[in-house]
Design a protein around this motif. Structure first.
Motif, PDB file in Angstrom:
ATOM      1  N   LEU A  44      -7.815   8.667   1.057  1.00 31.91           N
ATOM      2  CA  LEU A  44      -8.185  10.053   1.083  1.00 31.91           C
ATOM      3  C   LEU A  44      -7.254  10.742  -0.104  1.00 31.91           C
ATOM      4  O   LEU A  44      -8.233  11.566  -0.807  1.00 31.91           O
ATOM      5  CB  LEU A  44      -7.817  10.698   2.387  1.00 31.91           C
ATOM      6  N   ASP A  45      -6.186  10.495  -0.383  1.00 33.98           N
ATOM      7  CA  ASP A  45      -5.550  11.121  -1.414  1.00 33.98           C
ATOM      8  C   ASP A  45      -5.619  10.578  -2.707  1.00 33.98           C
ATOM      9  O   ASP A  45      -5.527  11.203  -3.638  1.00 33.98           O
ATOM     10  CB  ASP A  45      -3.593  11.241  -0.887  1.00 33.98           C
ATOM     11  N   PHE A  46      -5.855   9.165  -2.743  1.00 36.99           N
ATOM     12  CA  PHE A  46      -5.958   8.439  -4.015  1.00 36.99           C
ATOM     13  C   PHE A  46      -7.155   7.663  -4.078  1.00 36.99           C
ATOM     14  O   PHE A  46      -6.880   6.404  -4.187  1.00 36.99           O
ATOM     15  CB  PHE A  46      -4.654   7.569  -4.414  1.00 36.99           C
ATOM     16  N   PRO A  47      -8.241   8.096  -3.857  1.00 38.44           N
ATOM     17  CA  PRO A  47      -9.423   7.101  -3.715  1.00 38.44           C
ATOM     18  C   PRO A  47      -9.477   6.164  -4.923  1.00 38.44           C
ATOM     19  O   PRO A  47     -10.231   5.042  -5.065  1.00 38.44           O
ATOM     20  CB  PRO A  47     -10.768   8.346  -3.642  1.00 38.44           C
ATOM     21  N   GLU A  48      -9.033   6.781  -6.000  1.00 35.38           N
ATOM     22  CA  GLU A  48      -9.031   6.034  -7.366  1.00 35.38           C
ATOM     23  C   GLU A  48      -8.433   4.426  -7.145  1.00 35.38           C
ATOM     24  O   GLU A  48      -8.665   3.591  -8.157  1.00 35.38           O
ATOM     25  CB  GLU A  48      -8.675   6.512  -8.470  1.00 35.38           C
TER      26      GLU A  48
ATOM     27  N   ILE B 260       2.616   9.775 -10.298  1.00 30.36           N
ATOM     28  CA  ILE B 260       1.965   9.899 -11.614  1.00 30.36           C
ATOM     29  C   ILE B 260       1.169  11.228 -11.456  1.00 30.36           C
ATOM     30  O   ILE B 260       1.143  12.067 -12.478  1.00 30.36           O
ATOM     31  CB  ILE B 260       0.746   8.814 -11.872  1.00 30.36           C
ATOM     32  N   LYS B 261       0.700  11.417 -10.047  1.00 35.44           N
ATOM     33  CA  LYS B 261       0.109  12.669 -10.160  1.00 35.44           C
ATOM     34  C   LYS B 261       0.960  13.854 -10.371  1.00 35.44           C
ATOM     35  O   LYS B 261       0.481  15.054 -10.974  1.00 35.44           O
ATOM     36  CB  LYS B 261      -0.633  12.680  -8.605  1.00 35.44           C
ATOM     37  N   ASN B 262       2.289  13.832  -9.771  1.00 38.91           N
ATOM     38  CA  ASN B 262       3.050  14.733 -10.100  1.00 38.91           C
ATOM     39  C   ASN B 262       3.761  15.102 -11.536  1.00 38.91           C
ATOM     40  O   ASN B 262       4.434  15.907 -11.790  1.00 38.91           O
ATOM     41  CB  ASN B 262       4.363  14.789  -8.750  1.00 38.91           C
ATOM     42  N   GLY B 263       3.184  13.983 -12.452  1.00 36.41           N
ATOM     43  CA  GLY B 263       3.721  14.249 -13.735  1.00 36.41           C
ATOM     44  C   GLY B 263       5.060  13.592 -14.146  1.00 36.41           C
ATOM     45  O   GLY B 263       5.552  13.690 -15.431  1.00 36.41           O
ATOM     46  N   ASP B 264       5.529  12.939 -13.025  1.00 34.94           N
ATOM     47  CA  ASP B 264       6.676  12.359 -13.251  1.00 34.94           C
ATOM     48  C   ASP B 264       6.756  10.951 -13.775  1.00 34.94           C
ATOM     49  O   ASP B 264       8.011  10.303 -13.800  1.00 34.94           O
ATOM     50  CB  ASP B 264       7.877  12.180 -11.974  1.00 34.94           C
TER      51      ASP B 264
ATOM     52  N   MET C  86       0.760  -0.976   0.029  1.00 37.69           N
ATOM     53  CA  MET C  86       0.057  -0.023   0.018  1.00 37.69           C
ATOM     54  C   MET C  86       0.844   1.274  -0.101  1.00 37.69           C
ATOM     55  O   MET C  86       0.563   2.492  -0.470  1.00 37.69           O
ATOM     56  CB  MET C  86      -0.920   0.120   1.119  1.00 37.69           C
ATOM     57  N   ILE C  87       2.023   1.214   0.625  1.00 35.00           N
ATOM     58  CA  ILE C  87       2.859   2.364   0.642  1.00 35.00           C
ATOM     59  C   ILE C  87       3.589   2.499  -0.845  1.00 35.00           C
ATOM     60  O   ILE C  87       3.710   3.572  -1.276  1.00 35.00           O
ATOM     61  CB  ILE C  87       4.082   2.204   1.921  1.00 35.00           C
ATOM     62  N   THR C  88       3.791   1.440  -1.386  1.00 34.17           N
ATOM     63  CA  THR C  88       4.453   1.632  -2.577  1.00 34.17           C
ATOM     64  C   THR C  88       3.336   1.967  -3.595  1.00 34.17           C
ATOM     65  O   THR C  88       3.809   2.730  -4.681  1.00 34.17           O
ATOM     66  CB  THR C  88       5.122   0.016  -3.374  1.00 34.17           C
ATOM     67  N   GLU C  89       2.152   1.559  -3.578  1.00 35.21           N
ATOM     68  CA  GLU C  89       1.055   2.101  -4.307  1.00 35.21           C
ATOM     69  C   GLU C  89       0.972   3.376  -4.111  1.00 35.21           C
ATOM     70  O   GLU C  89       0.883   4.207  -5.102  1.00 35.21           O
ATOM     71  CB  GLU C  89      -0.340   1.429  -3.881  1.00 35.21           C
ATOM     72  N   TYR C  90       1.064   4.134  -3.032  1.00 33.97           N
ATOM     73  CA  TYR C  90       0.933   5.535  -2.581  1.00 33.97           C
ATOM     74  C   TYR C  90       1.921   6.227  -3.424  1.00 33.97           C
ATOM     75  O   TYR C  90       1.760   7.410  -4.069  1.00 33.97           O
ATOM     76  CB  TYR C  90       1.013   5.766  -1.114  1.00 33.97           C
ATOM     77  N   ILE C  91       3.212   5.951  -3.484  1.00 34.43           N
ATOM     78  CA  ILE C  91       4.158   6.697  -4.042  1.00 34.43           C
ATOM     79  C   ILE C  91       4.048   6.693  -5.531  1.00 34.43           C
ATOM     80  O   ILE C  91       4.333   7.477  -6.207  1.00 34.43           O
ATOM     81  CB  ILE C  91       5.596   6.198  -3.319  1.00 34.43           C
TER      82      ILE C  91
END
Length: 439
Positions: free
Chosen positions: A210-214, A82-86, A72-77
């Motif tokens: 909360l940050d990535f409900p998708e 991706i969100k940051n465009g990198d 889950m931590i790996t998924e978050y990062i």
């Protein structure tokens, strides 16, 4: 779920403190009002993720193995990158010898990876989130950070930014170091294992939701084919057997991650939503869980039944409502000497459904930069101006909030406008005060 129909008079205290911080001590915590179920596991925990309200805590502060719940931590990062465009979903990932070798170990959760081929970020992410594929997880970490060690450093930084301190993280997968063929984190040994408390594991899940409900769009997939139509095709059945169509299906379950190693036992972070309320559940090392494959799901089901039956989200304040029982704030140089405060947004509390009524306590903190030397506000003050925050808590709540807060935090604003007095009124007040001081 049963609804509360009555909430008793609001009891409010006010503290004018020297700093502006969202974390304020509360003095209203006392005995719990609901008896917790006994969960057959080394630890169990449950929260409502939007508020962070703790619903159940059974040995939640002992550090235990987390196995593949690590992912889950790996998924978050990954999702943050991706969100940051990198990073993009269709970026192609090369497979290192290390990731390839791990992916060929079918005693572990894996999809087959080839060194002479590339894979999209999306298909490796799906393999990680649905099938807990370890080689795919390592490949993603190496692609993002250059090597797994650097990615683990990112994991340390991320969890510590969430206030998590009682942890050990040595790899991106949750595998035992002894399974990593010598590719271990500097300073660790083959006996080193990823570990965390159930409380901290719930914070990881909370931040992810909360940050990535998708993430739920993927974690809720019961089964999917990897590389469908190729010679490497493999059917990935989700190890969360509570999902639709699987053996221990429970309605409304849509995540989140299981984990199993000899060290951690059979564990699970679950989540479900009913009647607009979501809960996150943690079961760590279910009793005899590796022999009885139903155990972690049965205990998760028990927590969910109890949480949805015994807790309800109850409105306490409506947007713009004045805190009538709060002593008004003192105002200098205004046409009025005091100012009432109001909440900027709706406030709801999780309250036991068995309660006929609940006393609610709020602690208000005023922003330091708005106070003059006398500790008062200074006119003019416009209606709706932010003046501070309030922490609202239900009395009798000993379990508290997972992030350390003592209640639901809401911004408080000026309930009305206080205009500045003209010079004649101010002079008259000064003369009156001066004469009063003389006598």
């Amino acid at each position: 779920m049963k609804k509360l129909t009555k909430i008793s008079t609001l009891f409010v205290t006010m503290l004018l403190l020297g700093t502006f911080s969202p974390l304020i001590a509360s003095t209203t915590v006392s005995a719990a009002t609901i008896e917790q179920p006994a969960i057959e596991a080394a630890a169990a925990f449950a929260i409502e993720p939007t508020t962070g309200k703790v619903l159940l805590n059974q040995n939640g502060d002992e550090k235990l193995g987390i196995a593949s719940m690590t992912k889950m931590i790996t998924e978050y990062i990954l999702l943050e990158t991706i969100k940051n465009g990198d990073l993009a979903w269709d970026d192609q990932v090369n497979i290192s010898e290390y990731a390839h070798n791990i992916s060929q170990n079918y005693e572990l959760s894996n999809v087959p990876l080839r060194i002479d081929d590339t894979y999209s970020v999306e298909e490796l992410y799906q393999a990680m989130a649905i099938y807990s594929a370890n080689g795919a997880t390592i490949a993603l970490a190496e692609h993002i950070a250059g090597d797994e060690k650097s990615f683990v450093d990112m994991m340390h930084e991320k969890v510590e930014s969430w206030g998590i301190t009682n942890y050990e993280l040595y790899n991106t997968t949750g595998l035992s170091n002894s399974d990593l063929k010598g590719n271990i984190y500097p300073g660790s040994t083959d006996e080193s294992e990823n570990s965390m408390t159930a409380r901290e594991m719930s914070i990881v899940a909370q931040r992810l939701l909360l940050d990535f409900p998708e993430v739920l769009k993927t974690s809720s997939i019961s089964e999917k084919k990897f590389r469908e139509g190729t010679s490497d095709e493999i059917s990935m059945q989700n190890f969360n057997w509570m999902l639709p169509g699987l053996i221990y299906e429970r309605e409304n379950v849509d995540g989140l991650k299981t984990g199993t190693t000899d060290f951690a036992g059979a564990s699970m972070t679950g989540t479900a939503e009913e009647e607009g309320m979501r809960v996150v559940t943690i079961v760590m090392n279910a009793t005899n869980g590796q022999e009885d494959l139903s155990k972690r799901f049965a205990e998760t089901d028990k927590i969910m039944d109890w949480a949805f039956e015994n807790w309800d989200m109850v409105p306490v304040f409506k947007e713009g409502q004045t805190l009538e029982d709060v002593e008004p704030l003192a105002v200098d140089k205004g046409k009025k000497d005091t100012l009432n405060v109001a909440v900027q947004s709706d406030v709801s509390l999780l309250i036991p459904t068995s309660a006929d009524s609940e006393k609610t306590n709020a602690t208000v903190q005023v922003k330091k930069d708005l106070l003059n030397e006398a500790g008062n506000l200074t006119a003019p003050i416009k209606k709706g101006t932010e003046v501070g925050t309030a922490q609202v808590i239900s009395e009798g709540d000993e379990l508290g909030y997972v992030n350390g807060n003592t209640g639901e935090e809401v911004t408080v604003v000026a309930a009305s406008t206080v205009e500045k007095s003209n010079v004649f009124v101010l002079t008259g007040r000064w003369v009156k005060a001066f004469i009063s001081d003389l006598f």
